[in-house]
Design a protein around this motif. Structure first.
Motif, PDB file in Angstrom:
ATOM      1  N   VAL A  15       0.810  -1.224   0.000  1.00  0.00           N
ATOM      2  CA  VAL A  15       0.000   0.000   0.000  1.00  0.00           C
ATOM      3  C   VAL A  15       0.843   1.274   0.000  1.00  0.00           C
ATOM      4  CG1 VAL A  15      -1.985  -1.117   1.108  1.00  0.00           C
ATOM      5  CG2 VAL A  15      -0.252   0.002   2.523  1.00  0.00           C
ATOM      6  N   ALA A 138      -4.960   5.638  -5.167  1.00  0.00           N
ATOM      7  CA  ALA A 138      -3.833   4.724  -4.966  1.00  0.00           C
ATOM      8  C   ALA A 138      -2.696   5.447  -4.259  1.00  0.00           C
ATOM      9  CB  ALA A 138      -3.347   4.181  -6.305  1.00  0.00           C
ATOM     10  N   LYS A 164      -4.022   4.618 -10.698  1.00  0.00           N
ATOM     11  CA  LYS A 164      -5.398   4.501 -10.177  1.00  0.00           C
ATOM     12  C   LYS A 164      -5.454   3.461  -9.095  1.00  0.00           C
ATOM     13  CE  LYS A 164      -7.372   7.209 -13.268  1.00  0.00           C
ATOM     14  NZ  LYS A 164      -7.992   8.400 -12.999  1.00  0.00           N
TER      15      LYS A 164
END
Length: 164
Positions: A15, A138, A164
């Motif tokens: 992430v 994102a 994205k």
């Protein structure tokens, strides 16, 4: 030799940039953004003070063949820009194949002349703004934050990545 205050690490984050990443969290941030994801990293008094060589040893011990990049988050890594530059220079020499991302509350225009930027591939810039929080984005928390292609932006207009 400068030292940096680190407070934690995640070995295989997905992430904090593309692919599997080793993430190092710095201690200290001047902003106190409402809704901060890492409020424990705001005080400058926490964390562990380390030399660039000690940080490189931690990286060597925790990197794997799956690791595609290294991310520095926080707190705010650019609060310790001189020490960070020394660390990133060592990473570039030891692991030239890895891309380097840095999260900061500063905006690119404020720091574009700082020497540390020569070692950064992507700068996620701007403070977290709770009113602009957007979980669909994102690699960032609020819509004011940008994914800056640092090397392209240092030689021309600011180039943002469209992920994205």
């Amino acid at each position: 030799m400068n030292t940096i205050k680190l407070s934690g690490m995640v070995k295989e984050s997905v992430v904090d940039g593309p692919g599997f990443r080793l993430v190092l969290f710095t201690q200290g941030c001047p902003r106190h953004c409402p809704g901060c994801q890492n409020p424990d990293l705001i005080p400058v008094g926490g964390g562990r003070e380390m030399t660039p060589d000690e940080v490189l040893q931690i990286i060597k011990q925790n990197i794997s063949s799956l690791t595609g990049g290294i991310t520095f988050s926080g707190g705010d890594p650019l609060m310790q820009a001189d020490a960070l530059a020394e660390i990133l220079k060592l990473i570039r020499l030891e692991y030239p194949q890895l891309n380097i991302w840095v999260y900061t509350g500063y905006v690119f225009e404020e720091v574009k002349h700082w020497p540390v930027l020569q070692y950064i591939d992507v700068l996620v810039d701007g403070p977290f703004e709770e009113s602009r929080r957007d979980i669909s984005l994102a690699f960032r928390g609020s819509s004011n934050q940008r994914l800056i292609d640092v090397q392209a932006s240092l030689v021309g207009e600011i180039r943002c990545l469209a992920i994205k």
